[in-house]
Design an enzyme around this catalytic site. Structure first.
Site, PDB file in Angstrom:
ATOM      1  N   GLU A 116       0.984  -1.405   0.090  1.00 28.99           N
ATOM      2  CA  GLU A 116       0.019   0.023  -0.166  1.00 28.99           C
ATOM      3  C   GLU A 116       1.177   1.346   0.109  1.00 28.99           C
ATOM      4  OE1 GLU A 116      -3.060   0.259   2.949  1.00 28.99           O
ATOM      5  OE2 GLU A 116      -2.676   2.322   2.984  1.00 28.99           O
ATOM      6  N   GLU A 151      -2.417  10.960   3.362  1.00 27.24           N
ATOM      7  CA  GLU A 151      -3.822  10.819   4.227  1.00 27.24           C
ATOM      8  C   GLU A 151      -3.772  12.115   5.138  1.00 27.24           C
ATOM      9  OE1 GLU A 151      -4.521   6.494   5.654  1.00 27.24           O
ATOM     10  OE2 GLU A 151      -2.332   6.696   5.670  1.00 27.24           O
TER      11      GLU A 151
END
Length: 403
Positions: free
Chosen positions: A283, A288
């Site tokens: 990932e 974020e």
């Protein structure tokens, strides 16, 4: 004793007769109209705006029917809704007919050919000068909404990057022009999927309420509304099985939502996730943002450790002033064999290499696909609270991939 009783009885009779005439005289001044006068109330009203004309209807109620008509005057006062832009200001008299208990006032709502998305715009209807009645509720709020409008502009200020770089070729991009998301590239995921492994609180939909294109931007909107047994809705989109990438430079220009419990992400997963699972697929979190820290983003890579557990390495980038909801910023990775570098507005803040993975499998020299979403709640950001405003929106101006 007998005489005394008679006198007292006579006095009692006298006072009874006096009271009867006195009360009768007093009652003569209380006419049937004001002795049993009806009370008038007006009710708040809401109308969804549209691309064609509509009216907003205010109901007026009488507490009782009478044999005569009663009436009140009405007028309107601007609030966040302004006449003549949003509605047609008017005034007049409204009557409730004999033997009836309600009437209504219709006010024209101005149509909007752009179908602008907006929350409640309000104005006030005031009642005055009652005839044959008394006013109990003297005003009502009119709310004009268009929460599902498909047009929404935003200030384009902020950092931007060029269409071309020396040594690179633009391999693919989505500039999000037009009116519909390109379904040959993007999937819209639906549901909650047990909180997506994070105990998230939203239900993702493929509705235009949550994901739409407007004014050259992709907009993902998180709302406080019920769906699928959850109290929030939002959008989550991927290019899985449609568009995958390996190496190069990826630029994503976006403006991010902030607030307690809000969790926007621009990220990637290994294309082999269906066969090897997560985190073995790898990932890459381009960025974020945890809404409690509106001026901070995090870049991270996740992989499966030798012991089978999740391993990660990341870093934060903090703005010197303001927060990530105020202007557009460009979030980039430069991805080469065995190395990934993270940038905000061309400022390097993280470098990860195959050496960071150690003896574990390094999954980042393989194809990955894109994911964009705005989560609500979850283990990392926590739940929204009373300070969290809704709706929350992430604007994406473009995503560009260079090789």
């Amino acid at each position: 004793m007998k005489r005394t009783v008679k006198i007292n009885f006579g006095l009692a009779c006298y006072f009874a007769v006096f009271c009867m005439f006195s009360c009768s005289k007093s009652d003569d001044s209380i006419t049937p109209t004001n002795a049993f006068i009806p009370k008038i109330n007006i009710q708040d009203a809401t109308q969804i705006r549209a691309t064609y004309g509509k009216t907003i209807r205010f109901f007026i109620y009488s507490s009782k029917a009478t044999t005569n008509a009663v009436s009140v005057n009405y007028s309107v006062v601007d609030g966040t809704a302004v006449s003549p832009k949003d509605y047609a200001a008017t005034s007049g008299t409204v009557s409730i007919l004999p033997n009836q208990t309600q009437a209504f006032i219709d006010i024209d709502i101005k149509w909007d050919p752009t179908n602008l998305r907006h929350g409640a715009l309000q104005f006030t209807v005031n009642l005055s000068d009652p005839v044959g009645c008394a006013i109990e509720t003297s005003s009502a709020k009119g709310s004009i909404t268009n929460e599902d409008g498909t047009y929404l502009s935003t200030d384009d200020a902020g950092y931007t990057t060029p269409l071309a770089y020396s040594g690179y070729t633009l391999a693919w991009s989505d500039e999000f022009y037009g009116t519909n998301l390109n379904s040959s590239i993007w999937n819209q995921e639906i549901g909650n999927n047990n909180g997506w492994g994070n105990n998230e609180l939203e239900y993702y939909t493929n509705s235009l309420k949550n994901t739409f294109l407007s004014n050259g931007n992709l907009i993902i909107e998180a709302r406080k509304e019920s769906a699928g047994g959850y109290n929030y809705t939002s959008g989550r989109m991927t290019t899985q099985n449609k568009k995958q990438f390996k190496f190069g430079r990826i630029d994503i220009r976006a403006k991010l939502p902030v607030g307690k419990g809000i969790w926007p992400a621009l990220w990637m997963l290994g294309a082999n996730i269906s066969s090897v699972g997560w985190p073995a697929c790898g990932e890459i979190d381009v960025i974020e943002l945890v809404g409690t820290y509106p001026s901070r983003i995090t870049g991270t890579m996740h992989w499966k450790g030798v012991a089978g557990d999740r391993q990660l390495k990341g870093a934060n980038y903090n703005l010197n002033t303001g927060d990530f909801s105020q202007q557009f910023h460009v979030f980039s990775i430069v991805w080469t064999l065995n190395t990934i570098k993270w940038y905000v507005d061309d400022q390097l803040f993280l470098t990860n290499t195959a050496a960071d993975v150690g003896a574990a499998n390094y999954p980042f020299n393989a194809d990955h696909f894109l994911l964009f979403n705005v989560a609500v709640g979850g283990d990392w950001p926590g739940s929204p609270d009373g300070t969290t405003a809704f709706p929350q929106r992430m604007f994406v101006d473009y995503v560009r991939v260079y090789n």
